[in-house]
Design a protein around this motif. Structure first.
Motif, mmCIF file in Angstrom:
data_model
loop_
_atom_site.group_PDB
_atom_site.id
_atom_site.type_symbol
_atom_site.label_atom_id
_atom_site.label_comp_id
_atom_site.label_asym_id
_atom_site.label_seq_id
_atom_site.Cartn_x
_atom_site.Cartn_y
_atom_site.Cartn_z
ATOM 1 N N THR A 166 -0.162 1.572 -2.683
ATOM 2 C CA THR A 166 -1.451 0.977 -3.076
ATOM 3 C C THR A 166 -1.335 0.287 -4.426
ATOM 4 N N GLU A 167 -0.524 0.843 -5.322
ATOM 5 C CA GLU A 167 -0.330 0.222 -6.634
ATOM 6 C C GLU A 167 0.460 -1.075 -6.507
ATOM 7 N N ILE A 168 1.504 -1.053 -5.720
ATOM 8 C CA ILE A 168 2.364 -2.233 -5.563
ATOM 9 C C ILE A 168 1.591 -3.390 -4.941
ATOM 10 N N PHE A 169 0.793 -3.091 -3.920
ATOM 11 C CA PHE A 169 0.109 -4.152 -3.189
ATOM 12 C C PHE A 169 -1.342 -4.348 -3.615
ATOM 13 N N ALA A 170 -1.782 -3.644 -4.650
ATOM 14 C CA ALA A 170 -3.139 -3.779 -5.191
ATOM 15 C C ALA A 170 -4.198 -3.634 -4.105
ATOM 16 N N VAL A 171 -4.058 -2.602 -3.315
ATOM 17 C CA VAL A 171 -5.054 -2.294 -2.294
ATOM 18 C C VAL A 171 -5.581 -0.897 -2.557
ATOM 19 N N ASP A 172 -6.761 -0.647 -2.075
ATOM 20 C CA ASP A 172 -7.355 0.677 -2.165
ATOM 21 C C ASP A 172 -6.657 1.592 -1.172
ATOM 22 N N ARG A 185 -4.075 -11.884 -3.189
ATOM 23 C CA ARG A 185 -4.090 -10.872 -4.234
ATOM 24 C C ARG A 185 -2.847 -10.007 -4.149
ATOM 25 N N SER A 186 -2.446 -9.657 -2.935
ATOM 26 C CA SER A 186 -1.242 -8.855 -2.738
ATOM 27 C C SER A 186 -0.022 -9.584 -3.266
ATOM 28 N N GLN A 187 0.068 -10.873 -2.986
ATOM 29 C CA GLN A 187 1.222 -11.647 -3.427
ATOM 30 C C GLN A 187 1.312 -11.669 -4.949
ATOM 31 N N LYS A 188 0.188 -11.874 -5.628
ATOM 32 C CA LYS A 188 0.200 -11.925 -7.082
ATOM 33 C C LYS A 188 0.666 -10.600 -7.669
ATOM 34 N N VAL A 189 0.211 -9.494 -7.104
ATOM 35 C CA VAL A 189 0.588 -8.189 -7.625
ATOM 36 C C VAL A 189 2.063 -7.919 -7.390
#
Length: 121
Positions: free
Chosen positions: A54-60, A75-79
């Motif tokens: 969840t931290e790597i891909f910025a998802v809940d 958003r996932s790509q940027k993170v």
């Protein structure tokens, strides 16, 4: 939770981030084979690893729940890019520190410089 659905979500966010299984495995300190097994639904990541995902891909954490909606891929790509960039920068800093340490090694073994050394007792 259905193992296959969770695996599909892991694969989806990984691919959206243009990341290989090996790259993800490196960030999680697991083998690429483990990532492959998760994505095929043959096994599940432990809770700590799932939290790291969840931290790597910025998802809940709810993103990986069975009935959750897919997050925005941009958003996932940027993170992911930010995470990889940070890791590369840290490696570069470690290398620079190591080089600096090596330059400071004592190379003059005359009596004058030995008296200035700080050897542990």
């Amino acid at each position: 939770m259905n193992n296959k659905k969770l695996g599909n979500k892991i694969a989806k966010v990984r691919k959206e981030g243009n990341m290989s299984q090996a790259q993800l495995a490196e960030l999680l300190f697991v083998s690429p084979q483990a990532v492959g097994k998760w994505e095929r639904g043959e096994s599940l990541p432990d809770f700590i690893t799932l939290n790291r995902l969840t931290e790597i891909f910025a998802v809940d954490l709810n993103y990986f729940a069975e009935n959750s909606k897919i997050e925005d891929s941009e958003r996932s790509q940027k993170v992911v890019i930010g995470t990889l960039k940070e890791k590369a920068e840290n490696s570069l800093e470690d290398a620079k520190f190591s080089i600096t340490e090596q330059k400071q090694l004592l190379t003059d073994f005359s009596g004058n410089t030995l008296a200035e050394t700080n050897f542990p007792a």
